[in-house]
Design a protein around this motif. Structure first.
Motif, PDB file in Angstrom:
ATOM      1  N   GLU A  57      13.664 -32.419  26.483  1.00 51.37           N
ATOM      2  CA  GLU A  57      14.533 -32.915  25.501  1.00 51.37           C
ATOM      3  C   GLU A  57      13.978 -32.842  24.109  1.00 51.37           C
ATOM      4  O   GLU A  57      12.765 -33.064  23.905  1.00 51.37           O
ATOM      5  CB  GLU A  57      14.692 -34.570  25.788  1.00 51.37           C
ATOM      6  N   LEU A  58      14.877 -32.536  22.872  1.00 49.33           N
ATOM      7  CA  LEU A  58      14.424 -32.569  21.745  1.00 49.33           C
ATOM      8  C   LEU A  58      15.132 -33.757  21.035  1.00 49.33           C
ATOM      9  O   LEU A  58      16.406 -33.663  20.743  1.00 49.33           O
ATOM     10  CB  LEU A  58      14.538 -31.258  21.155  1.00 49.33           C
ATOM     11  N   TYR A  59      14.633 -34.582  20.464  1.00 51.64           N
ATOM     12  CA  TYR A  59      14.886 -35.783  19.517  1.00 51.64           C
ATOM     13  C   TYR A  59      14.713 -35.438  18.082  1.00 51.64           C
ATOM     14  O   TYR A  59      13.530 -35.552  17.758  1.00 51.64           O
ATOM     15  CB  TYR A  59      14.824 -36.974  20.140  1.00 51.64           C
ATOM     16  N   ILE A  60      15.805 -35.555  17.062  1.00 51.22           N
ATOM     17  CA  ILE A  60      15.403 -35.465  15.643  1.00 51.22           C
ATOM     18  C   ILE A  60      15.928 -36.777  15.295  1.00 51.22           C
ATOM     19  O   ILE A  60      17.172 -37.185  14.935  1.00 51.22           O
ATOM     20  CB  ILE A  60      16.145 -34.309  15.169  1.00 51.22           C
ATOM     21  N   GLU A  69      18.643 -28.275  23.282  1.00 50.83           N
ATOM     22  CA  GLU A  69      19.876 -28.732  22.485  1.00 50.83           C
ATOM     23  C   GLU A  69      19.353 -30.110  21.868  1.00 50.83           C
ATOM     24  O   GLU A  69      19.147 -31.074  22.087  1.00 50.83           O
ATOM     25  CB  GLU A  69      21.086 -29.014  23.184  1.00 50.83           C
ATOM     26  N   PRO A  70      19.081 -30.181  20.414  1.00 52.98           N
ATOM     27  CA  PRO A  70      18.714 -31.289  19.849  1.00 52.98           C
ATOM     28  C   PRO A  70      19.538 -32.404  19.786  1.00 52.98           C
ATOM     29  O   PRO A  70      20.788 -32.072  19.622  1.00 52.98           O
ATOM     30  CB  PRO A  70      18.589 -30.847  18.252  1.00 52.98           C
ATOM     31  N   GLN A  71      19.188 -33.563  19.771  1.00 48.24           N
ATOM     32  CA  GLN A  71      19.998 -34.746  19.689  1.00 48.24           C
ATOM     33  C   GLN A  71      19.572 -35.528  18.442  1.00 48.24           C
ATOM     34  O   GLN A  71      18.284 -35.673  18.257  1.00 48.24           O
ATOM     35  CB  GLN A  71      20.009 -35.611  21.009  1.00 48.24           C
ATOM     36  N   VAL A  72      20.406 -35.585  17.624  1.00 45.76           N
ATOM     37  CA  VAL A  72      20.086 -35.941  16.125  1.00 45.76           C
ATOM     38  C   VAL A  72      20.678 -37.321  15.816  1.00 45.76           C
ATOM     39  O   VAL A  72      22.021 -37.614  16.260  1.00 45.76           O
ATOM     40  CB  VAL A  72      20.657 -34.950  15.090  1.00 45.76           C
ATOM     41  N   CYS A  73      20.019 -38.114  15.088  1.00 42.16           N
ATOM     42  CA  CYS A  73      20.498 -39.377  14.760  1.00 42.16           C
ATOM     43  C   CYS A  73      20.506 -39.489  13.123  1.00 42.16           C
ATOM     44  O   CYS A  73      19.776 -38.594  12.342  1.00 42.16           O
ATOM     45  CB  CYS A  73      19.874 -40.536  15.263  1.00 42.16           C
ATOM     46  N   GLN A  74      21.141 -40.326  12.351  1.00 44.23           N
ATOM     47  CA  GLN A  74      21.037 -40.457  11.177  1.00 44.23           C
ATOM     48  C   GLN A  74      19.934 -40.829  10.607  1.00 44.23           C
ATOM     49  O   GLN A  74      19.123 -41.735  11.235  1.00 44.23           O
ATOM     50  CB  GLN A  74      22.263 -41.215  10.517  1.00 44.23           C
ATOM     51  N   GLY A  75      19.436 -40.625   9.435  1.00 40.82           N
ATOM     52  CA  GLY A  75      18.258 -40.996   8.692  1.00 40.82           C
ATOM     53  C   GLY A  75      18.669 -41.693   7.264  1.00 40.82           C
ATOM     54  O   GLY A  75      19.983 -41.801   6.948  1.00 40.82           O
ATOM     55  N   TRP A  76      17.526 -41.498   6.495  1.00 39.45           N
ATOM     56  CA  TRP A  76      17.829 -42.324   5.147  1.00 39.45           C
ATOM     57  C   TRP A  76      18.779 -41.442   4.227  1.00 39.45           C
ATOM     58  O   TRP A  76      19.662 -41.944   3.542  1.00 39.45           O
ATOM     59  CB  TRP A  76      16.393 -42.631   4.434  1.00 39.45           C
ATOM     60  N   TRP A  77      18.500 -40.021   4.218  1.00 39.59           N
ATOM     61  CA  TRP A  77      18.829 -39.201   3.258  1.00 39.59           C
ATOM     62  C   TRP A  77      20.671 -38.840   3.745  1.00 39.59           C
ATOM     63  O   TRP A  77      21.340 -38.783   2.947  1.00 39.59           O
ATOM     64  CB  TRP A  77      18.418 -37.866   3.457  1.00 39.59           C
ATOM     65  N   GLU A  78      20.613 -38.854   5.253  1.00 43.45           N
ATOM     66  CA  GLU A  78      21.996 -38.877   5.563  1.00 43.45           C
ATOM     67  C   GLU A  78      22.894 -40.077   5.242  1.00 43.45           C
ATOM     68  O   GLU A  78      24.083 -39.891   4.767  1.00 43.45           O
ATOM     69  CB  GLU A  78      21.919 -38.817   7.200  1.00 43.45           C
TER      70      GLU A  78
END
Length: 245
Positions: free
Chosen positions: A33-36, A63-72
């Protein structure tokens, strides 16, 4: 054996992200699992290349799982799609020139991808998020007061919180105990209630792209709760090279 790779803060630095992917592939145990945890982008033109790379993992990559950050979040605010009406925080921190660079860096069709990202993930007993359960701007560090750390955990009833807002790698432990709380309104006050607190942890997962030539991220085994902080050094501007701890 399931191993998670958890990273945050690529900030448009494709060379740093490639270096981390190379280090992940070199692990003795395969990464399943790859979390960003947000800040994939920043106010730099290379950000769109990072988005394309994340959306097109290669055959031997998770397959990366991505969530929102400050820049997003700042990007969505610029496009009238955020939770705030004006990019006040972005302007105050970086000025109007950075606002224009961020606007120009991300094509409109990629904004829709950013918009589709989750706020965070809850896996097993773990909360994985950029800031905290309060907001993406919430910056947790080893110096954050224990009651504030506990509050962020108890809001989502998580035993382990992974976050990336501070850019630091750290492991913060809360020991077993109890918290007594009461509610006071204008009309009355409730009787104090004691809540049992089991041992919990907050983990700063590091930052991939902010420091040229050095990327940090975290490996986690959810079966054994074993953590490993990784530091990858690479030649900035020349692509990735051999990684070392």
């Amino acid at each position: 054996m399931t191993i998670w790779a958890i990273l945050s803060g690529i900030e448009g630095n494709l060379a740093a992200y490639e270096a981390v992917l190379t280090d992940i592939k070199r692990q003795r145990q395969p990464i399943e699992e790859l979390y960003i945890l947000g800040d994939v982008i920043a106010a730099r033109p290379e950000s769109k290349n990072v988005i394309e790379r994340i959306r097109s993992p290669r055959a031997n990559e998770p397959e990366p799982q991505v969530c929102q950050g400050w820049w997003e979040e700042q990007l969505l605010i610029l496009h009238g799609l955020g939770r705030a009406g004006e990019p006040t925080e972005l302007i105050e921190r970086f000025g109007m020139e950075t606002v224009k660079i961020l606007w120009d860096a991300i094509p409109r069709h990629m904004v829709e991808w950013v918009r589709s990202l989750d706020f965070g993930f809850f896996e097993l007993d773990c909360l994985l998020i950029h800031g905290s359960s309060v907001s993406v701007s919430d910056e947790l560090t080893p110096n954050t007061p224990p009651m504030q750390m506990l509050d962020r955990l108890m809001r989502m009833d998580a035993n382990l919180l992974f976050c990336g807002r501070s850019g630091l790698t750290f492991q913060y432990e809360i020991q077993q105990g109890s918290v007594t709380s009461s509610i006071i309104t204008l009309d009355q006050a409730t009787s104090p209630q004691a809540t049992f607190v089991r041992p919990r942890q907050i983990v700063g997962v590091g930052n991939v792209g902010r420091v040229p030539g050095q990327a940090t991220y975290t490996l986690y085994n959810p079966n054994t709760n074993q953590l490993e902080f990784r530091t990858v050094r690479y030649a900035s501007g020349k692509g990735f090279q051999r990684a070392r701890q």
